[in-house]
Design an enzyme around this catalytic site. Sequence first.
Site, mmCIF file in Angstrom:
data_model
loop_
_atom_site.group_PDB
_atom_site.id
_atom_site.type_symbol
_atom_site.label_atom_id
_atom_site.label_comp_id
_atom_site.label_asym_id
_atom_site.label_seq_id
_atom_site.Cartn_x
_atom_site.Cartn_y
_atom_site.Cartn_z
ATOM 1 N NE ARG A 118 20.968 35.061 -23.259
ATOM 2 C CZ ARG A 118 21.258 35.313 -24.529
ATOM 3 N NH1 ARG A 118 20.301 35.648 -25.368
ATOM 4 N NH2 ARG A 118 22.507 35.217 -24.972
ATOM 5 C CG ASP B 299 24.113 34.831 -21.848
ATOM 6 O OD1 ASP B 299 23.007 35.058 -21.316
ATOM 7 O OD2 ASP B 299 24.228 34.465 -23.028
#
Length: 197
Positions: free
Chosen positions: A131, A129
């Site tokens: 992000r 992930d």
Amino acid sequence: MHKELIEFVESCEFPTEIANFHLYAFKENVTNKEHLAIVLGSFDRSVPTLARSHCQCLTGESLFSLRCDCRFQLTESLKKIAKKGCGIVFYLQQEGRNIGLLNKIKAYKLQDQGLDTVEANHKLGFTDDPRDYKVVSAIAKYLGINSIDLMTNNPRKIEALEENGLSVNKRIPIKSKANKYNRNYLKTKAKKLGHLL
């Protein structure tokens, strides 16, 4: 910090079927990515603000894909904010957990071939992930938000926001029903990414 990371561009009225929101546009200085804050009401620094940190999902939100639950989460968040009369959605230009739209399509193809969403990211050279939540804290600071009640199923998101200086008072679940196209995707989010589904 926020002045170095983001630049406020403009704001406008933003009427929708759910409520009449106010839209704030920001540009991230290093990446030139464009982010939005979808706002309803005014903020009281003494109480947590109802909020969601949401990454853009063109395939789900504009093209009505059934492969994810992003459109449902965004719509439900806006409805909860409208019901309360105050809140914010931090809408980030981080398509596909920040791997970008074209890589997201490549990841979809890998999932068609049997990989899960995490395995597909790894195959393309990304982390589980990738992000970045620094911009959320920067936008919150710009708008005078000190603490939030966060609508999410992702405990890691809470940790990431707090590491970047935004206090999370509590988590508010936002669960969707699985369908035959996203069932394995949701199972992977729970098993490998720690989502509370």
